[in-house]
Design a protein around this motif. Structure first.
Motif, PDB file in Angstrom:
ATOM      1  N   GLY A   1     -16.737  -1.422  -3.767  1.00 38.09           N
ATOM      2  CA  GLY A   1     -16.241  -3.015  -3.593  1.00 38.09           C
ATOM      3  C   GLY A   1     -15.094  -2.884  -2.482  1.00 38.09           C
ATOM      4  O   GLY A   1     -15.276  -4.636  -1.866  1.00 38.09           O
ATOM      5  N   THR A   2     -14.652  -2.250  -1.660  1.00 35.79           N
ATOM      6  CA  THR A   2     -13.788  -2.567  -0.557  1.00 35.79           C
ATOM      7  C   THR A   2     -14.086  -2.435   1.029  1.00 35.79           C
ATOM      8  O   THR A   2     -13.680  -3.898   1.089  1.00 35.79           O
ATOM      9  CB  THR A   2     -12.841  -0.891  -0.280  1.00 35.79           C
ATOM     10  OG1 THR A   2     -12.267  -0.688  -1.746  1.00 35.79           O
ATOM     11  CG2 THR A   2     -11.621  -1.535   0.882  1.00 35.79           C
ATOM     12  N   THR A   3     -15.363  -2.436   0.389  1.00 35.80           N
ATOM     13  CA  THR A   3     -16.706  -2.909   2.039  1.00 35.80           C
ATOM     14  C   THR A   3     -16.823  -4.483   1.983  1.00 35.80           C
ATOM     15  O   THR A   3     -16.928  -5.024   2.772  1.00 35.80           O
ATOM     16  CB  THR A   3     -17.827  -1.826   1.916  1.00 35.80           C
ATOM     17  OG1 THR A   3     -17.709  -0.366   2.112  1.00 35.80           O
ATOM     18  CG2 THR A   3     -18.991  -2.572   3.321  1.00 35.80           C
TER      19      THR A   3
ATOM     20  N   LEU B   1      -8.558   0.378   0.822  1.00 35.14           N
ATOM     21  CA  LEU B   1      -8.379   0.944   1.962  1.00 35.14           C
ATOM     22  C   LEU B   1      -9.458   0.602   3.315  1.00 35.14           C
ATOM     23  O   LEU B   1     -10.740   1.169   3.008  1.00 35.14           O
ATOM     24  CB  LEU B   1      -7.890   2.537   2.626  1.00 35.14           C
ATOM     25  CG  LEU B   1      -7.271   2.247   4.084  1.00 35.14           C
ATOM     26  CD1 LEU B   1      -5.830   1.523   4.377  1.00 35.14           C
ATOM     27  CD2 LEU B   1      -7.405   4.147   4.200  1.00 35.14           C
ATOM     28  N   VAL B   2      -8.717  -0.334   3.907  1.00 33.83           N
ATOM     29  CA  VAL B   2      -9.595  -0.669   5.354  1.00 33.83           C
ATOM     30  C   VAL B   2      -8.212  -0.503   6.481  1.00 33.83           C
ATOM     31  O   VAL B   2      -6.964  -0.745   6.980  1.00 33.83           O
ATOM     32  CB  VAL B   2     -10.079  -1.872   5.516  1.00 33.83           C
ATOM     33  CG1 VAL B   2     -11.034  -2.420   7.265  1.00 33.83           C
ATOM     34  CG2 VAL B   2     -11.005  -1.978   4.475  1.00 33.83           C
TER      35      VAL B   2
ATOM     36  N   THR C   1      -4.242  -2.672   8.894  1.00 37.57           N
ATOM     37  CA  THR C   1      -4.181  -2.142   7.829  1.00 37.57           C
ATOM     38  C   THR C   1      -4.765  -2.946   6.497  1.00 37.57           C
ATOM     39  O   THR C   1      -3.108  -3.669   6.581  1.00 37.57           O
ATOM     40  CB  THR C   1      -3.710  -0.658   7.653  1.00 37.57           C
ATOM     41  OG1 THR C   1      -3.689   0.082   8.414  1.00 37.57           O
ATOM     42  CG2 THR C   1      -3.604   0.348   6.083  1.00 37.57           C
ATOM     43  N   PHE C   2      -5.478  -2.877   5.661  1.00 27.75           N
ATOM     44  CA  PHE C   2      -5.506  -3.696   4.756  1.00 27.75           C
ATOM     45  C   PHE C   2      -5.713  -2.743   2.872  1.00 27.75           C
ATOM     46  O   PHE C   2      -6.788  -1.411   3.481  1.00 27.75           O
ATOM     47  CB  PHE C   2      -7.254  -4.804   4.852  1.00 27.75           C
ATOM     48  CG  PHE C   2      -7.122  -5.355   5.694  1.00 27.75           C
ATOM     49  CD1 PHE C   2      -7.222  -6.659   5.647  1.00 27.75           C
ATOM     50  CD2 PHE C   2      -7.860  -4.871   6.932  1.00 27.75           C
ATOM     51  CE1 PHE C   2      -6.630  -6.971   6.862  1.00 27.75           C
ATOM     52  CE2 PHE C   2      -8.045  -5.344   8.162  1.00 27.75           C
ATOM     53  CZ  PHE C   2      -7.632  -7.141   8.016  1.00 27.75           C
ATOM     54  N   VAL C   3      -4.992  -2.590   2.642  1.00 22.82           N
ATOM     55  CA  VAL C   3      -4.776  -2.552   1.007  1.00 22.82           C
ATOM     56  C   VAL C   3      -5.533  -3.476   0.501  1.00 22.82           C
ATOM     57  O   VAL C   3      -5.149  -4.943   0.142  1.00 22.82           O
ATOM     58  CB  VAL C   3      -3.875  -1.502   0.195  1.00 22.82           C
ATOM     59  CG1 VAL C   3      -3.615  -1.776  -1.070  1.00 22.82           C
ATOM     60  CG2 VAL C   3      -2.461  -1.474   1.928  1.00 22.82           C
ATOM     61  N   VAL C   4      -6.820  -2.833  -0.361  1.00 29.07           N
ATOM     62  CA  VAL C   4      -7.797  -3.813  -1.391  1.00 29.07           C
ATOM     63  C   VAL C   4      -7.389  -3.350  -3.140  1.00 29.07           C
ATOM     64  O   VAL C   4      -7.559  -1.999  -3.139  1.00 29.07           O
ATOM     65  CB  VAL C   4      -8.791  -3.870  -0.882  1.00 29.07           C
ATOM     66  CG1 VAL C   4     -10.642  -4.484  -2.055  1.00 29.07           C
ATOM     67  CG2 VAL C   4      -9.247  -4.387   0.475  1.00 29.07           C
ATOM     68  N   GLN C   5      -7.051  -4.133  -3.408  1.00 25.11           N
ATOM     69  CA  GLN C   5      -7.160  -3.708  -5.147  1.00 25.11           C
ATOM     70  C   GLN C   5      -8.073  -4.775  -6.085  1.00 25.11           C
ATOM     71  O   GLN C   5      -7.385  -5.737  -5.744  1.00 25.11           O
ATOM     72  CB  GLN C   5      -5.793  -4.584  -5.450  1.00 25.11           C
ATOM     73  CG  GLN C   5      -4.346  -3.410  -5.265  1.00 25.11           C
ATOM     74  CD  GLN C   5      -3.116  -4.044  -5.878  1.00 25.11           C
ATOM     75  OE1 GLN C   5      -2.883  -4.909  -5.879  1.00 25.11           O
ATOM     76  NE2 GLN C   5      -2.334  -3.060  -5.499  1.00 25.11           N
TER      77      GLN C   5
END
Length: 166
Positions: A48-50, A118-119, A139-143
């Motif tokens: 999902g993060t990808t 996380l990306v 940096t990305f924090v994905v929820q």
């Protein structure tokens, strides 16, 4: 208002440091059982993060501001160098400025580091007429299926400032 934002930023920094520790050490996120997706602390799967990353970088490449903004949660926080932007309405003008800056040069993004929730990317932007690229990192924090936090750091923004809305 400022103390509330600063408290939220402090929490975000702690969360980001914890997620980066996962990337470095790889042990804080449980490994999936066979047939089970990896799930990170933010509740996002690696797949999902990808998908969020691919959707976001595609919108960035097309300079599709509406699509970029739809990738963020309503209360997302963006920290660019030392400036904090909270919520989509505050983040939108940042991307208008970033599209302007990056529209006048060549950008190369290294292979992203992607973990559940996380990306992390590094990039090298060469403004037209400049002999050398400028390094930067995001940096990305994905929820779930959206970006909740993004940090951007680069000396590029000393040369090409991005200002908070007045």
């Amino acid at each position: 208002m400022v103390s509330g934002v600063m408290g939220k930023v402090a929490g975000i920094i702690v969360s980001t440091v914890a997620l980066l520790a996962v990337v470095v050490h790889g042990s804080a996120v449980a490994q999936p059982h066979e047939g089970q997706a990896a799930v990170g602390r933010a509740g996002s799967t690696a797949a999902g993060t990808t998908a969020v990353w691919q959707r976001h970088i595609g919108a960035w490449g097309r300079q599709d501001l509406d699509a970029v903004m739809s990738d963020y949660t309503e209360d997302a926080v963006l920290v660019l160098n030392h400036q904090v932007y909270e919520g989509r309405a505050a983040i939108r003008p940042v991307f208008e400025r970033l599209f302007d800056i990056f529209g006048h040069g060549d950008n190369r993004i290294d292979e992203p580091v992607i973990r559940a929730g996380l990306v992390h990317i590094t990039w090298h932007f060469t403004p037209h007429g400049s002999p050398a690229p400028v390094f930067g990192t995001d940096t990305f924090v994905v929820q779930g299926d959206a970006i909740a936090v993004q940090t951007i750091a680069s000396p590029l923004y000393e040369r090409y400032p991005v200002r908070a809305a007045e």
